[in-house]
Design an enzyme around this catalytic site. Sequence first.
Site, short mmCIF file in Angstrom:
data_model
loop_
_atom_site.label_atom_id
_atom_site.label_comp_id
_atom_site.label_asym_id
_atom_site.label_seq_id
_atom_site.Cartn_x
_atom_site.Cartn_y
_atom_site.Cartn_z
CD GLU A 177 104.94 34.63 107.75
OE1 GLU A 177 105.95 34.52 107.05
OE2 GLU A 177 103.79 34.69 107.27
CE LYS A 219 104.48 30.93 106.72
NZ LYS A 219 103.71 31.16 105.48
#
Length: 364
Positions: A177, A219
């Site tokens: 992420e 992500k």
Amino acid sequence: MLINKMRTLIKVMFADGKGILAMDESNSTCNERFIELGIPATEENRRAWRELILTTPNLHQGIGGVILFDETVYQQQHHGAAFLQILRENNILFGIKVDKGLQSLALHPSEKVTSGLDGLRARLNTYAGLGAVFTKWRAAISITESLPTLACIETNADALARFAALSQEAGLVPVVEPEVMMSGTHNIERCQQVTTQFLLSVFRHLNQQEVVLEAIILKPNMILPGADCSMQADTDIIANKTIACLLETVPAAVPVIAFLSGGQSGDLASTRLNAMNLKDNRHANTPDGSINQQQTLPWQLAFSFSRAIQIPAIQVWSGVPERKKAAQDAIYRRVCDNQRARRGVYHQLPESPVGRAVTATQKQ
């Protein structure tokens, strides 16, 4: 063998338009949300809220995986059944947020680096033993006139790659992420520039660590103007710029890009995901049978939303047990909306001033 298993787990998690529900907010973040709504910030209320989410009827129809916080892994329903048992019974895979949050970057006091690499190998083995199949590590960088620095980008990219390598070593799928945050006055072009630089650095470090890209989930943020930018962008521009950025930076070997919501309202996050999937000719048939655009994207575009799913429901619940069903209905509606957005068939309802944003800083 482990890599093949991880690739299979990714396919299962995102089959049939499903996505990931992120409910891995730290205790302090969860408490802050409670305080804003007048809910006592206690461990019991955190447990009750997480039980409400995980026992939402038919959650498994649109959610293939959930990201948990460490405390949640060991919690139980009020009558004693473990949360992990609920997930197993509903065929929902679970993962763990394994980073330890943001700390100041040395010699760069205005910037942050994510901590948690110390002792990570042992923690990963513990979580794998509990049945976790994936992990998550968040790196967050902010945009100002002078930031981010190269030091901030490179340090965070290196930590993401080392986390991913350790996760795959343990047989766990890493959810990588790299978030460029929405806060600020920057325009959409500046967000695209910084996100491109950050993603290129992340994949350079992943390759240096020999991370198998076919067994990761990316992500990232969508390409958006800063929340306080005076020039906000329409949905189509956001979709085009986000896809252009990803095509420039994300190798085709990556199977799934599961966007974070990052402070967008539920409606906006779903609408923008829907618009991006309409750019992929696997989903490009519009309701009238026309074709929006001829293009096949190399990866699935999915969701790993937290606030965009949770906030409407927690506002309904507000700590009142009698509102549990109404709150669960709100969760399920948002899950179904995102599932439709994955297929390019989501239709946004007219926005209201209340539903227009998750945070007070988001402007449209």
